[in-house]
Design a protein around this motif. Sequence first.
Motif, PDB file in Angstrom:
ATOM      1  N   VAL A  32      15.594   3.849 113.147  1.00 39.52           N
ATOM      2  CA  VAL A  32      16.815   4.680 113.319  1.00 39.52           C
ATOM      3  C   VAL A  32      17.960   4.175 113.327  1.00 39.52           C
ATOM      4  O   VAL A  32      19.143   4.413 113.064  1.00 39.52           O
ATOM      5  CB  VAL A  32      16.180   5.331 115.039  1.00 39.52           C
ATOM      6  CG1 VAL A  32      17.456   5.962 115.430  1.00 39.52           C
ATOM      7  CG2 VAL A  32      15.152   6.146 114.893  1.00 39.52           C
ATOM      8  N   ALA A  36      21.066   5.106 110.888  1.00 39.86           N
ATOM      9  CA  ALA A  36      22.249   5.432 111.518  1.00 39.86           C
ATOM     10  C   ALA A  36      23.283   4.533 110.860  1.00 39.86           C
ATOM     11  O   ALA A  36      24.392   5.172 110.349  1.00 39.86           O
ATOM     12  CB  ALA A  36      22.395   5.400 112.968  1.00 39.86           C
ATOM     13  N   HIS A  40      22.405   8.122 107.338  1.00 38.07           N
ATOM     14  CA  HIS A  40      21.149   9.133 106.931  1.00 38.07           C
ATOM     15  C   HIS A  40      20.946  10.010 108.125  1.00 38.07           C
ATOM     16  O   HIS A  40      21.539   9.568 109.167  1.00 38.07           O
ATOM     17  CB  HIS A  40      20.144   8.349 106.608  1.00 38.07           C
ATOM     18  CG  HIS A  40      20.001   7.444 105.216  1.00 38.07           C
ATOM     19  ND1 HIS A  40      20.119   7.991 104.139  1.00 38.07           N
ATOM     20  CD2 HIS A  40      19.876   6.248 105.167  1.00 38.07           C
ATOM     21  CE1 HIS A  40      20.020   7.187 103.216  1.00 38.07           C
ATOM     22  NE2 HIS A  40      19.917   6.005 103.667  1.00 38.07           N
ATOM     23  N   ARG A  41      20.635  11.103 107.734  1.00 33.54           N
ATOM     24  CA  ARG A  41      20.440  12.184 108.615  1.00 33.54           C
ATOM     25  C   ARG A  41      19.037  12.017 109.545  1.00 33.54           C
ATOM     26  O   ARG A  41      18.881  12.601 110.755  1.00 33.54           O
ATOM     27  CB  ARG A  41      20.625  13.505 108.195  1.00 33.54           C
ATOM     28  CG  ARG A  41      21.752  13.853 107.634  1.00 33.54           C
ATOM     29  CD  ARG A  41      21.675  15.424 106.989  1.00 33.54           C
ATOM     30  NE  ARG A  41      20.850  15.297 105.948  1.00 33.54           N
ATOM     31  CZ  ARG A  41      20.591  16.189 104.962  1.00 33.54           C
ATOM     32  NH1 ARG A  41      21.757  17.059 104.774  1.00 33.54           N
ATOM     33  NH2 ARG A  41      19.921  15.942 103.932  1.00 33.54           N
ATOM     34  N   GLY A  42      18.382  11.208 108.881  1.00 32.75           N
ATOM     35  CA  GLY A  42      16.752  11.038 109.423  1.00 32.75           C
ATOM     36  C   GLY A  42      15.910   9.939 109.099  1.00 32.75           C
ATOM     37  O   GLY A  42      16.376   9.378 108.064  1.00 32.75           O
ATOM     38  N   GLU A  67      14.647   9.960 118.741  1.00 33.63           N
ATOM     39  CA  GLU A  67      15.271  11.147 118.264  1.00 33.63           C
ATOM     40  C   GLU A  67      16.485  11.856 119.080  1.00 33.63           C
ATOM     41  O   GLU A  67      17.346  11.998 118.869  1.00 33.63           O
ATOM     42  CB  GLU A  67      14.377  12.459 117.686  1.00 33.63           C
ATOM     43  CG  GLU A  67      14.792  13.380 117.026  1.00 33.63           C
ATOM     44  CD  GLU A  67      13.806  14.268 116.602  1.00 33.63           C
ATOM     45  OE1 GLU A  67      13.577  14.524 115.291  1.00 33.63           O
ATOM     46  OE2 GLU A  67      12.858  14.790 117.466  1.00 33.63           O
ATOM     47  N   SER A  70      19.287   9.229 119.552  1.00 34.41           N
ATOM     48  CA  SER A  70      20.075   9.084 118.356  1.00 34.41           C
ATOM     49  C   SER A  70      20.871  10.380 117.947  1.00 34.41           C
ATOM     50  O   SER A  70      21.842  10.271 117.155  1.00 34.41           O
ATOM     51  CB  SER A  70      19.444   8.221 117.341  1.00 34.41           C
ATOM     52  OG  SER A  70      18.572   9.124 116.669  1.00 34.41           O
ATOM     53  N   LEU A  72      19.370  11.610 115.441  1.00 31.67           N
ATOM     54  CA  LEU A  72      18.736  11.718 114.174  1.00 31.67           C
ATOM     55  C   LEU A  72      17.432  12.420 114.033  1.00 31.67           C
ATOM     56  O   LEU A  72      16.901  12.521 115.122  1.00 31.67           O
ATOM     57  CB  LEU A  72      18.540  10.377 113.440  1.00 31.67           C
ATOM     58  CG  LEU A  72      19.861   9.608 113.161  1.00 31.67           C
ATOM     59  CD1 LEU A  72      19.505   8.133 112.916  1.00 31.67           C
ATOM     60  CD2 LEU A  72      20.856  10.204 112.366  1.00 31.67           C
TER      61      LEU A  72
END
Length: 102
Positions: A32, A36, A40-42, A67, A70, A72
């Motif tokens: 994660v 970040a 990236h989104r995930g 999740e 963050s 994300l």
Amino acid sequence: MTERIPLLPDRVRYQLGMVDRPMYAHGVRKAVELAAALDHRGVTVVEFGVGTGGGLLALSRHARYYEAESGLTVRVTGFDSASGLPPPVDYRDVPYAWRQVQ
């Protein structure tokens, strides 16, 4: 498996590593953090050799926590051949540590 000290807030338990399978939590956290940093989104986390599913459940709990922390998306995937481990060949396979699932 339940968490080790359920009376503590999640943030404290994660900071102290007082969670089920802390090595999985560490891997999810690092994934994660990298996602970040790369904007990236995930991220997708994977377990190979799911077996009875205990590790996959722990991975899912850690993914939900990070999740939420963050913002994300954390996707969890598990793979298993359902054939179990191959029979041991010699002592390096540590046959006393692994049991055959029937």
